[in-house]
Design a protein around this motif. Sequence first.
Motif, PDB file in Angstrom:
ATOM      1  N   MET A   1      -7.389   0.576  27.248  1.00  0.00           N
ATOM      2  CA  MET A   1      -8.720   0.005  28.164  1.00  0.00           C
ATOM      3  C   MET A   1      -8.411   0.545  29.496  1.00  0.00           C
ATOM      4  SD  MET A   1      -9.567  -3.060  27.131  1.00  0.00           S
ATOM      5  CE  MET A   1      -9.604  -3.034  25.072  1.00  0.00           C
ATOM      6  N   SER A   2      -9.512   0.802  30.169  1.00  0.00           N
ATOM      7  CA  SER A   2      -9.523   1.400  31.385  1.00  0.00           C
ATOM      8  C   SER A   2      -8.653   0.512  32.746  1.00  0.00           C
ATOM      9  CB  SER A   2     -10.780   1.568  32.222  1.00  0.00           C
ATOM     10  OG  SER A   2     -11.514   0.698  32.366  1.00  0.00           O
ATOM     11  N   LYS A   3      -7.928   1.220  33.554  1.00  0.00           N
ATOM     12  CA  LYS A   3      -7.251   0.372  34.292  1.00  0.00           C
ATOM     13  C   LYS A   3      -8.108   0.227  35.683  1.00  0.00           C
ATOM     14  CE  LYS A   3      -2.614   1.909  33.336  1.00  0.00           C
ATOM     15  NZ  LYS A   3      -1.601   2.936  33.679  1.00  0.00           N
ATOM     16  N   PRO A   4      -8.466  -1.265  36.114  1.00  0.00           N
ATOM     17  CA  PRO A   4      -9.232  -1.135  37.342  1.00  0.00           C
ATOM     18  C   PRO A   4      -8.337  -0.959  38.289  1.00  0.00           C
ATOM     19  CG  PRO A   4      -8.610  -3.484  36.152  1.00  0.00           C
ATOM     20  CD  PRO A   4      -7.901  -2.177  35.380  1.00  0.00           C
ATOM     21  N   ARG A 104     -15.395   6.870  48.285  1.00  0.00           N
ATOM     22  CA  ARG A 104     -13.948   7.668  48.262  1.00  0.00           C
ATOM     23  C   ARG A 104     -13.737   8.319  46.904  1.00  0.00           C
ATOM     24  NH1 ARG A 104      -9.115   4.672  46.246  1.00  0.00           N
ATOM     25  NH2 ARG A 104      -9.845   3.463  44.652  1.00  0.00           N
ATOM     26  N   GLY A 105     -12.911   9.509  46.830  1.00  0.00           N
ATOM     27  CA  GLY A 105     -12.773   9.980  45.602  1.00  0.00           C
ATOM     28  C   GLY A 105     -11.378   9.481  45.139  1.00  0.00           C
ATOM     29  N   GLU A 106     -10.294  10.327  45.340  1.00  0.00           N
ATOM     30  CA  GLU A 106      -9.205   9.770  44.765  1.00  0.00           C
ATOM     31  C   GLU A 106      -8.214   9.282  45.870  1.00  0.00           C
ATOM     32  OE1 GLU A 106      -7.940  11.327  40.959  1.00  0.00           O
ATOM     33  OE2 GLU A 106      -9.621  10.109  40.834  1.00  0.00           O
ATOM     34  N   GLN A 107      -8.683   9.138  47.139  1.00  0.00           N
ATOM     35  CA  GLN A 107      -7.760   8.613  48.142  1.00  0.00           C
ATOM     36  C   GLN A 107      -7.372   7.285  48.179  1.00  0.00           C
ATOM     37  OE1 GLN A 107     -11.275   9.955  49.821  1.00  0.00           O
ATOM     38  NE2 GLN A 107     -10.068  11.545  51.370  1.00  0.00           N
ATOM     39  N   PRO A 108      -6.075   7.025  48.652  1.00  0.00           N
ATOM     40  CA  PRO A 108      -5.959   5.488  48.823  1.00  0.00           C
ATOM     41  C   PRO A 108      -6.915   4.978  49.920  1.00  0.00           C
ATOM     42  CG  PRO A 108      -4.207   6.848  49.768  1.00  0.00           C
ATOM     43  CD  PRO A 108      -5.121   7.684  49.041  1.00  0.00           C
ATOM     44  N   ALA A 141      -4.840   9.415  35.673  1.00  0.00           N
ATOM     45  CA  ALA A 141      -5.361   9.369  37.071  1.00  0.00           C
ATOM     46  C   ALA A 141      -4.377   8.991  38.162  1.00  0.00           C
ATOM     47  CB  ALA A 141      -6.425   8.292  37.080  1.00  0.00           C
ATOM     48  N   SER A 142      -4.274   9.397  39.261  1.00  0.00           N
ATOM     49  CA  SER A 142      -3.197   9.179  40.176  1.00  0.00           C
ATOM     50  C   SER A 142      -3.055   7.696  40.627  1.00  0.00           C
ATOM     51  CB  SER A 142      -3.371  10.090  41.482  1.00  0.00           C
ATOM     52  OG  SER A 142      -4.659   9.448  42.142  1.00  0.00           O
ATOM     53  N   GLU A 143      -2.126   7.143  41.100  1.00  0.00           N
ATOM     54  CA  GLU A 143      -1.806   5.770  41.493  1.00  0.00           C
ATOM     55  C   GLU A 143      -2.786   5.653  42.782  1.00  0.00           C
ATOM     56  OE1 GLU A 143      -0.579   2.990  40.580  1.00  0.00           O
ATOM     57  OE2 GLU A 143      -0.516   4.104  38.574  1.00  0.00           O
ATOM     58  N   ASP A 144      -2.902   6.723  43.447  1.00  0.00           N
ATOM     59  CA  ASP A 144      -3.622   6.614  44.887  1.00  0.00           C
ATOM     60  C   ASP A 144      -5.051   6.080  44.504  1.00  0.00           C
ATOM     61  OD1 ASP A 144      -1.598   7.307  46.418  1.00  0.00           O
ATOM     62  OD2 ASP A 144      -2.465   9.321  46.841  1.00  0.00           O
ATOM     63  N   ALA A 145      -5.788   6.865  43.235  1.00  0.00           N
ATOM     64  CA  ALA A 145      -6.818   6.437  43.039  1.00  0.00           C
ATOM     65  C   ALA A 145      -7.589   5.026  42.870  1.00  0.00           C
ATOM     66  CB  ALA A 145      -7.205   7.321  41.838  1.00  0.00           C
ATOM     67  N   ARG A 146      -6.056   4.376  42.438  1.00  0.00           N
ATOM     68  CA  ARG A 146      -6.217   2.858  42.044  1.00  0.00           C
ATOM     69  C   ARG A 146      -6.043   1.885  43.119  1.00  0.00           C
ATOM     70  NH1 ARG A 146      -3.575   4.347  37.051  1.00  0.00           N
ATOM     71  NH2 ARG A 146      -5.075   5.064  35.873  1.00  0.00           N
TER      72      ARG A 146
END
Length: 491
Positions: A1-4, A104-108, A141-146
């Motif tokens: 499952m994708s992580k929201p 936003r891209g992958e930034q927090p 995917a990086s944590e920042d992206a989430r």
Amino acid sequence: MSKPVSLSFEETNLDLIAEAEGRVCVLVPVEGNLGQEARRVNRLTRGAVERMRAAKSEGANTGDVITMAWPSGMAAEAVDIVFLPRQCSFQEAREAGAKIAQKRGEQPLLVLAGNHRKAAEIAMGIALRDYGFDDHKTAEASEDARTVRMMVSKPDEIKAAADPLLAVAEGVFFTRDLINEPANVLTTTEFANRLDAMQSIGLDVEVLDEDKLAELGMGALLSVGIGSDSPSKVVVMQWNGGETNAAPLALVGKGVVFDTGGISLKPAAGMEDMTMDMGGAGVVAGVMRALALRKAKANVVGLVGLVENMPSGRATRPGDVVTSMKGDTIEVINTDAEGRLVLCDVMHYAQERFNPAGMIDLATLTGAVIIGLGHANAGVFANEDMICNQFLKAAATEGEGAWRMPLGKAYADQLKSRVADLKNVGGRPAGSVTAAEFLRRFVRDGMPWIHLDIAGVASVKTATTYAPAGATGWGVMALNRLVADQYEVSE
Ligand code: BES
Ligand code: MN
Ligand code: ZN
């Protein structure tokens, strides 16, 4: 499952703004006073916010975003200025959230929402648009992206308002994941297992296997799956949050995990898109999930027919006659018109077993609905105005395109068969309407019924307001709202 996306709400602290890394987003009214957060950003950037607002104010529209890259005086890589008045509709707030997420891209991301009244809806918009399906990408995917943080003046209040919305978003993501999943992963068995796992959130789930379906007489549904090595299944999901013994609303979904067309094989070009042919079942599952997560005070039963349409030595041939559970015999002219064969048996079963107050079926049923309505609207067919108008209103409120189409005897007549009670295709003219008329034959007299042909809206090639390219989750929000507006008991 994708992580929201992981969204957190914290109390506004103006001193943290200068140091925030990644992206900072600030809400600015087109006219009138700046809030304290906007004033702080304005001060840090030596008046840039006010200058941008002045430059923009001529043509600024609610929801417009301008980006300041590497603002001096701040640690952030970018500041997004979002034009949004404090008095805005929930749709405007949600759309602004979607735009913020899209930027936003992958930034927090730190969103300065202050005391904005619709901060929870902004969060909803961010969550919906921030979805990505990367389960089959090997790079993590990086944590920042989430990570999205929202600074608000009353975090507890906003969180309480956001929780039921984010429950609906989780239903939408469940639908999108199912639709995006390739067919070698999402087999009928895997699909049933994922639905069965929803027992843990309080749904009552039953999986009916082929023996049981044969015993019930579902000859139409079984004729579709017979060419596949994946066993056909019907899954019944019940949410009983309403009054005991109140008749439920029934939702029925087409769950063709892959549609090759069967012996009436589809052309190769684009066939890969038929991984989404379980979209109707996916939406039913997502709605049930949302209702359970937000503990809706309504009785709703979701039923999905899970099959795979494959050619093989055992597959149904054009010209075969099959017998539906209702008893009507069907001449299969084209094995690619399989969705209606699945739905007619599940719809009949739903009425027999649950005697529902109303029934709504969803299916990626016809290519013809895409010719007629494109990707902006689903085709809506109904045998009664009241339930239809209630649905159209709910869909319009949620921004999910829906357009009513006709039904009528002239179309039904196109389904007359020489050898059986009816045939499964009515020729090229009005292909979506004859498909709907086929289904109507299996709706009991007096049963309020809507058929939603979602072939054009379930999965799309270009991003929409609330979803990136791929599965949209169309219908989860509209049906959730319909349930909330019309079927929930008030306290
Ligand atoms: N699953 C398709 C409909 C479809 C087409 C969904 C494109 C999504 C995108 C359905 O089973 C189908 O093949 N319908 C046929 C019916 C025809 C044979 C009467 C169609 O639309 O061509
Ligand atoms: Mn087909
Ligand atoms: Zn199909």
